[in-house]
Design a protein around this motif. Structure first.
Motif, short mmCIF file in Angstrom:
data_model
loop_
_atom_site.label_atom_id
_atom_site.label_comp_id
_atom_site.label_asym_id
_atom_site.label_seq_id
_atom_site.Cartn_x
_atom_site.Cartn_y
_atom_site.Cartn_z
N LEU A 1 0.74 -1.38 -0.07
CA LEU A 1 0.00 -0.11 0.00
C LEU A 1 0.85 1.14 0.03
O LEU A 1 0.50 2.17 -0.78
CB LEU A 1 -0.91 0.10 1.07
CG LEU A 1 -2.05 -1.16 1.27
CD1 LEU A 1 -2.76 -0.99 2.37
CD2 LEU A 1 -2.75 -1.38 0.14
N GLU A 2 1.97 1.21 0.57
CA GLU A 2 3.01 2.24 0.84
C GLU A 2 3.51 2.48 -0.58
O GLU A 2 3.58 3.76 -1.08
CB GLU A 2 3.98 1.93 1.99
CG GLU A 2 5.13 2.91 1.83
CD GLU A 2 4.83 4.37 2.28
OE1 GLU A 2 3.53 4.50 2.75
OE2 GLU A 2 5.63 5.33 2.30
N MET A 3 4.14 1.78 -1.57
CA MET A 3 4.52 1.83 -2.65
C MET A 3 3.22 2.48 -3.70
O MET A 3 3.69 3.41 -4.31
CB MET A 3 4.95 0.62 -3.41
CG MET A 3 6.58 0.40 -2.99
SD MET A 3 7.61 1.65 -2.90
CE MET A 3 8.00 1.70 -4.69
N THR A 4 2.12 1.92 -3.54
CA THR A 4 1.19 2.40 -4.17
C THR A 4 1.01 3.84 -4.01
O THR A 4 0.54 4.68 -4.94
CB THR A 4 -0.18 1.54 -4.29
OG1 THR A 4 0.26 0.29 -4.66
CG2 THR A 4 -1.19 1.84 -5.18
N ARG A 5 0.69 4.06 -2.56
CA ARG A 5 0.64 5.44 -2.27
C ARG A 5 1.64 6.50 -2.64
O ARG A 5 1.41 7.49 -3.43
CB ARG A 5 0.68 5.60 -0.64
CG ARG A 5 0.12 6.98 -0.31
CD ARG A 5 0.55 7.08 1.40
NE ARG A 5 1.91 6.87 1.81
CZ ARG A 5 2.81 7.88 1.75
NH1 ARG A 5 2.39 8.96 1.16
NH2 ARG A 5 4.11 7.78 2.06
N ALA B 1 0.41 12.52 -8.96
CA ALA B 1 -0.27 13.87 -8.85
C ALA B 1 0.57 14.88 -9.08
O ALA B 1 0.18 15.99 -9.25
CB ALA B 1 -0.69 13.85 -7.26
N ASN B 2 1.91 14.84 -9.06
CA ASN B 2 2.78 15.59 -9.49
C ASN B 2 3.19 15.80 -10.81
O ASN B 2 4.30 16.27 -11.24
CB ASN B 2 4.06 15.60 -8.60
CG ASN B 2 3.83 15.89 -7.02
OD1 ASN B 2 3.25 17.03 -6.64
ND2 ASN B 2 4.70 15.06 -6.18
N GLY B 3 2.39 15.12 -11.65
CA GLY B 3 2.48 15.10 -13.11
C GLY B 3 3.67 14.28 -13.71
O GLY B 3 4.20 14.11 -14.75
#
Ligand SMILES: Cc1ncc(COP(=O)(O)O)c(C=O)c1O
Length: 402
Positions: free
Chosen positions: A19-23, A30-32
């Motif tokens: 989950l951490e890597m996916t986050r 989100a930063n393009g």
């Protein structure tokens, strides 16, 4: 007030690495930044239409009130029939408990059986959550290693050597996450032979990837008469029916385990979502051999596995096995440890995964999280185009290491 108020239980809990890597990869996106996410543990297929329809009908029929704690009887009966149909197992509905995903089913069992210091034998590579579930329940995980040279499967000798008077359970997973390894019937029988000698040890068989098997029909550890009365089968609809978000898992096991899980669930979560249960009812009635949705998903996974193995084998120093099930490849990347691109030194699989995220813009999961620090997990639950592009990027980034 600050975080000192938090319990030792939560402070000592490790965050799920997958989950951490996916986050992290979501943050990059989100930063393009165009990140290819190969860290996710779910099919990239949608839930089949007939199953979604069953969920919609449940809403329209107002099946929206509290359900019975162990799940609707109709669903538990259908699960019992599925276990007979697919696995030749005899369970009645009262031995089945439906929960919020197989994850919830698993922790229910550990919360019900473990006292402080009780040991649970877990073969590594293991699914990230296993040791933490045992820790949370007050138990002690006892890890035994299975290396790539043995197709990541534990030998009966290793298992037996790990048994002590404190051993309460053996936690087993085939087809396996993160390795995709599938134990053959004779390998399962050899494990059953070991446990036949230890009648006080419970066997928890996580069969969540049952349907994602490229070579044969699933064999359940519960199908061996000599240990049958103390195997808890854990399964669900998440992976094989592309229903991860519906959150339905279940156990089928000895009556006293089912009764204990119901007692726990009764105080903790109550019965799981009604709409999901009605969709799961449709899912478990689906005969895997005749489901075109499942066939299509399986053949896509198989093609992608073959493609990924070909591409990865073209990268110097990466060692792979040939996974027979699930949708992961778990290559040994230790060849790159100690190497550097001039700025970053790669000491372990955490460093390598972060290096690949930062410089190749590909998210994979470090093997440390699965108890095998020499490996990384690559999920191929994505398109062939993205797999090809991702491995191209990985190869280029690794070429910079010396
Ligand atoms: C081996 C294994 N067991 C259990 C689970 C949990 O399944 P669910 O999504 O039904 O909770 C997963 C999910 O990744 C898994 O890989």
């Amino acid at each position: 007030m600050d975080k000192n108020i938090l319990s030792d239980r939560i402070l000592n809990l490790t965050e799920s690495a997958t989950l951490e890597m996916t986050r992290l990869s979501r943050e990059f996106k989100a930063n393009g930044i165009d990140v290819i996410t190969l860290s996710i543990g779910e099919p990239d297929f949608d839930t089949p239409q007939h199953i979604k329809d069953a969920g919609k009908i449940a809403i329209d029929n107002n099946i929206t009130h509290y359900p019975p704690v162990p799940g609707f009887l109709e669903l538990r009966e259908a699960i019992a029939q599925k276990l007979k149909r697919d696995n030749g197992l005899d369970f009645n509905a009262s031995q089945i408990v439906v929960s919020t995903g197989a994850k919830h089913s698993l922790i229910n069992v550990f919360m019900c059986i473990l006292n402080q210091g009780d040991e649970v034998i877990i073969p590594a590579p293991y699914w990230v959550s296993y040791p933490e579930m045992v820790n949370l329940s007050g138990g002690t995980p006892v890890i035994i290693d299975a290396g790539i040279e043995n197709d990541f499967k534990v030998t009966p000798e290793k298992v037996e050597a790990a048994i002590t008077p404190k051993t309460k359970a053996f936690l087993f997973n085939s087809p396996g996450n993160p390795t995709g390894s599938v134990y053959s019937r004779s390998e399962l029988e050899a494990l059953a032979d070991v446990f036949a000698k230890y009648p006080d040890i419970l066997i928890v068989a996580d069969e969540i990837y049952e349907y994602i098997n490229f070579e044969g029909k699933h064999e359940s550890l519960a199908s061996f008469k000599k240990i049958q009365d103390r195997v808890v089968v854990v399964n669900g609809v998440s992976k094989g029916m592309a229903m991860t978000g519906w959150r339905i898992g279940y156990i089928a096991g000895p009556q006293f385990i089912a009764t204990a899980c119901i007692k726990l669930q009764g105080q903790y979560t109550s019965g799981t979502g009604t709409i999901s249960q009605m969709a799961a009812l449709e899912a478990v009635k689906t005969i895997p051999e005749t489901s075109t949705d499942l066939k299509n998903m399986l053949s896509a996974f198989r093609e992608r596995r073959d493609l990924l193995i070909d591409l990865v084998n073209d990268i110097p120093g990466m060692k792979t096995n040939v996974p027979v099930g699930a949708f992961y490849l778990f290559p040994d990347v230790s060849y790159y440890y100690g190497k550097s691109d001039g700025n970053t030194i790669i000491n372990n699989s955490n460093d390598l995964s972060m290096y690949l995220l930062n410089y190749a813009h590909v998210a994979v999961v470090p093997g440390e999280a699965f108890g095998s620090p020499e490996c990384i997990r690559i999920s191929y639950a994505t398109s062939k185009e993205l797999i090809t592009e991702a491995v191209k990027r990985i190869k280029l980034a690794l070429e910079k290491l010396s």
